[in-house]
Design a protein around this motif. Structure first.
Motif, PDB file in Angstrom:
ATOM      1  N   PHE A   1       0.793  -1.225   0.000  1.00 30.64           N
ATOM      2  CA  PHE A   1       0.000   0.000   0.000  1.00 30.64           C
ATOM      3  C   PHE A   1       0.828   1.280   0.000  1.00 30.64           C
ATOM      4  O   PHE A   1       0.881   1.990  -1.000  1.00 30.64           O
ATOM      5  CB  PHE A   1      -0.988  -0.002   1.175  1.00 30.64           C
TER       6      PHE A   1
ATOM      7  N   GLY B   1      -2.898  -3.915  -4.354  1.00 26.84           N
ATOM      8  CA  GLY B   1      -3.224  -2.834  -3.424  1.00 26.84           C
ATOM      9  C   GLY B   1      -3.000  -1.494  -4.080  1.00 26.84           C
ATOM     10  O   GLY B   1      -3.655  -1.141  -5.052  1.00 26.84           O
TER      11      GLY B   1
ATOM     12  N   ASP C   1      -8.529  -2.160  -2.938  1.00 24.55           N
ATOM     13  CA  ASP C   1      -8.413  -2.592  -1.552  1.00 24.55           C
ATOM     14  C   ASP C   1      -7.879  -4.022  -1.524  1.00 24.55           C
ATOM     15  O   ASP C   1      -7.952  -4.748  -2.528  1.00 24.55           O
ATOM     16  CB  ASP C   1      -9.770  -2.511  -0.850  1.00 24.55           C
ATOM     17  N   ASN C   2      -7.368  -4.420  -0.390  1.00 22.77           N
ATOM     18  CA  ASN C   2      -6.855  -5.782  -0.239  1.00 22.77           C
ATOM     19  C   ASN C   2      -7.196  -6.220   1.176  1.00 22.77           C
ATOM     20  O   ASN C   2      -6.450  -6.024   2.109  1.00 22.77           O
ATOM     21  CB  ASN C   2      -5.344  -5.810  -0.468  1.00 22.77           C
ATOM     22  N   ARG C   3      -8.372  -6.791   1.313  1.00 17.66           N
ATOM     23  CA  ARG C   3      -8.837  -7.246   2.618  1.00 17.66           C
ATOM     24  C   ARG C   3      -9.185  -8.722   2.528  1.00 17.66           C
ATOM     25  O   ARG C   3      -8.626  -9.424   1.713  1.00 17.66           O
ATOM     26  CB  ARG C   3      -9.996  -6.389   3.116  1.00 17.66           C
TER      27      ARG C   3
ATOM     28  N   ASN D   1      -4.439  -4.754   4.158  1.00 18.31           N
ATOM     29  CA  ASN D   1      -4.875  -3.524   4.832  1.00 18.31           C
ATOM     30  C   ASN D   1      -4.803  -3.660   6.349  1.00 18.31           C
ATOM     31  O   ASN D   1      -4.786  -2.656   7.069  1.00 18.31           O
ATOM     32  CB  ASN D   1      -6.312  -3.177   4.423  1.00 18.31           C
TER      33      ASN D   1
ATOM     34  N   THR E   1      -3.105   6.352   9.489  1.00 19.88           N
ATOM     35  CA  THR E   1      -3.344   5.329   8.474  1.00 19.88           C
ATOM     36  C   THR E   1      -4.822   5.022   8.305  1.00 19.88           C
ATOM     37  O   THR E   1      -5.315   4.871   7.176  1.00 19.88           O
ATOM     38  CB  THR E   1      -2.586   4.036   8.837  1.00 19.88           C
ATOM     39  N   TYR E   2      -5.562   4.937   9.420  1.00 20.38           N
ATOM     40  CA  TYR E   2      -6.951   4.475   9.371  1.00 20.38           C
ATOM     41  C   TYR E   2      -7.981   5.553   9.718  1.00 20.38           C
ATOM     42  O   TYR E   2      -9.164   5.375   9.409  1.00 20.38           O
ATOM     43  CB  TYR E   2      -7.142   3.289  10.323  1.00 20.38           C
TER      44      TYR E   2
ATOM     45  N   LEU F   1      -6.396   3.611   4.670  1.00 21.53           N
ATOM     46  CA  LEU F   1      -6.621   2.178   4.551  1.00 21.53           C
ATOM     47  C   LEU F   1      -7.903   1.814   5.273  1.00 21.53           C
ATOM     48  O   LEU F   1      -8.284   2.443   6.267  1.00 21.53           O
ATOM     49  CB  LEU F   1      -5.443   1.395   5.146  1.00 21.53           C
ATOM     50  N   SER F   2      -8.575   0.798   4.777  1.00 19.71           N
ATOM     51  CA  SER F   2      -9.840   0.356   5.363  1.00 19.71           C
ATOM     52  C   SER F   2      -9.596  -0.445   6.641  1.00 19.71           C
ATOM     53  O   SER F   2      -8.503  -0.967   6.868  1.00 19.71           O
ATOM     54  CB  SER F   2     -10.624  -0.485   4.353  1.00 19.71           C
TER      55      SER F   2
ATOM     56  N   LEU G   1     -11.290   3.404   0.552  1.00 19.19           N
ATOM     57  CA  LEU G   1      -9.999   4.050   0.332  1.00 19.19           C
ATOM     58  C   LEU G   1     -10.127   5.526  -0.020  1.00 19.19           C
ATOM     59  O   LEU G   1      -9.105   6.234  -0.076  1.00 19.19           O
ATOM     60  CB  LEU G   1      -9.233   3.330  -0.782  1.00 19.19           C
TER      61      LEU G   1
END
Length: 510
Positions: A59, A77, A83-85, A91, A140-141, A475-476, A501
């Protein structure tokens, strides 16, 4: 008679067992074992784990266009603005590492030392480190657990509330003001501290430099508070040289997470971007020699051999953005390369090595932030002097990766002469240098890019993006967190904005 004998035997056996039980605890207790863990060792564990997880390659590094991969799957990402969850959960990597391996330990240290006058320095050092860790998480979040974070371990609170980022920053500023003021060199010196060996002066300088960072982070959302915070930080005493740098010094037992990834499964997957390499080449930046390697003519990962390695800055070619595994081959051919394996990479034998240090808060970054503060009129001093000091400090910092990355003083002087500070373009120059000085500190480069708007980057043109804007803004939240703390996560999302995002954190105002 036989029955009587049986009863007598059983009674004797029970009496014998009972007498054996007496003293059992003492018999099975090691008289030389430590009964309580010294909290400084827990504190050290938290320090070691501030080293960023390797997922910054998925990311943060691609978002700020320094490194990325053309490959998909679990490393998708920022390279594709998606997204990459779920099962991959890139994330979630920073969240899991910092809450599980930093905040949890720091909360324990704080609980064990708060009422112990003999450990007041350790208590306040832990407050400073927790403020730093919390800043990385909230930057970040966005809204994250803060006031109740880490209490699952001590108080079985596994559903902590999410504090607003504004309230978190207000408390971070308080902690970074009060904690260093309470440090006292006349009290117990925590010499077992692996960062500064308990040096109170260095911890004070770290706190002030982190406070400066916090103040500058608020430059768009609350300029008045930003200015007053910057002035507090300057008055408290900032880092004075690279000897004050806050860095995790990795070794064979505690290896650099990014280095581990780049020297194993993803060795042939990550490349320096065209934008990053072009900027360094255009400005004749001597740091490119320390950063990059190109395996000239390589047609596969196995062909990236020592014999092909070329570190000459003139031959470096960064990989262009906007391509994936199916399209990058044709672009490499158009660029005159043997394959995409022929593009420049971070040298995984030096700055990308297994024992390379992780720099978190540095003298170079601090001087560059001072340059911006001076440019804005928030502090005294000459912005050009701070700028030159910041660039010089980062170039000299590279020597910590080993003798092969040392930059000569003459090369530094030549660079500054050819790339002078110009006040009319001050903010762009300062923050572009901050971008370079934060290379491999993905979360900080990502945060300052959003905060300052520099460097001016061309949006990644990859057509399959999931974002509506030009760049990822946060980031999620991790799926695992949503599944166990859904009510509190939902409250945060309702307050902050959709969990995607595109949503901006509080201080990231347009």
């Amino acid at each position: 008679m036989k029955k009587t004998s049986l009863y007598i035997g059983l009674t004797a056996l029970l009496i014998s067992a009972s007498s054996c039980e007496n003293g059992f605890d003492q018999l099975n207790t090691n008289p030389t074992a430590t009964m309580a863990l010294n909290p400084v060792f827990t504190f050290n564990n938290a320090i070691v784990n501030t080293a960023f997880p390797s997922q910054i390659l998925i990311f943060e590094e691609p978002i700020v266009q320094q490194m990325f991969s053309p490959n998909s799957g679990i490393i998708s990402g920022g390279n594709f603005n998606i997204d990459n969850r779920g099962s991959a959960g890139a994330n979630a990597a920073l969240w899991q590492r910092y809450y599980r391996d930093n905040v949890r330990y720091l909360v324990d240290v704080l609980a064990k030392t708060k009422s112990d006058a003999n450990r007041s320095n350790l208590y306040n050092m832990a407050r400073i480190l927790k403020a730093y860790v919390s800043m990385v998480l909230t930057d970040t979040y966005g809204d994250v657990p803060y006031s109740e974070a880490g209490l699952g371990y001590l108080g079985l609170n596994i559903t902590p509330k999410y504090d607003t980022q504004e309230s978190i920053y207000n408390d971070i500023i308080k902690e970074l003001t009060e904690a260093p003021a309470a440090l006292d060199a006349s009290k117990t010196i925590e010499s077992a501290d692996i960062m500064y060996a308990g040096d109170v002066t260095k911890w004070k300088r770290l706190a002030a430099s982190t406070l400066l960072r916090a103040g500058m982070r608020l430059s768009k959302v609350n300029p008045a508070l930003a200015q007053s915070t910057v002035q507090k930080a300057v008055a408290a005493g900032l880092m004075q040289s690279n000897a004050d740098n806050f860095a995790v010094r990795n070794n064979s037992n505690y290896q650099n997470p990014v280095g581990v990834t780049l020297n194993s499964t993803e060795a042939a997957n990550y490349y320096l971007t065209g934008n990053f390499v072009t900027y360094l080449k255009t400005t004749a930046d001597p740091r490119l020699t320390a950063i990059a390697v190109r395996y000239v003519g390589a047609k596969s990962g196995p062909e990236q051999t020592t014999a092909r390695a070329n570190r000459d800055p003139s031959v470096q070619i960064g990989m262009p953005l906007g391509f994936d595994n199916g399209t990058i081959g044709a672009r490499a051919t158009a660029d005159g390369l043997a394959s995409f394996y022929d593009y420049s990479q971070l040298d995984r034998t030096r700055m990308g090595g297994l024992t390379a240090p992780n720099f978190l808060v540095t003298y170079a970054q601090t001087q560059l932030l001072l340059a911006e503060a001076a440019q804005r009129g928030w502090t005294t001093g000459n912005a050009a002097d701070f700028y030159n000091a910041g660039v010089t400090a980062h170039m000299k910092q590279l020597a910590d990766y080993g003798p092969a990355t040392v930059i000569a003083d003459a090369d530094i002087a030549t660079y500054l002469q050819k790339n002078p500070y110009v006040a009319a373009n001050g903010l762009a120059l300062i923050n572009t240098q901050y971008w370079v000085a934060s290379f491999l500190n993905g979360p900080e480069a990502f945060a300052n890019f959003r905060r300052s708007g520099f460097p001016v980057l061309t949006p990644n043109p990859y057509p399959g993006k999931e974002i509506k804007g030009n760049f990822i803004n946060r980031l999620s939240y991790p799926d695992a967190e949503i599944s166990v703390n859904q009510t509190k996560v939902t409250e945060a999302i309702t307050r902050q904005g959709p969990d995607n995002l595109d949503t901006r954190v509080w201080w990231d105002k347009q």
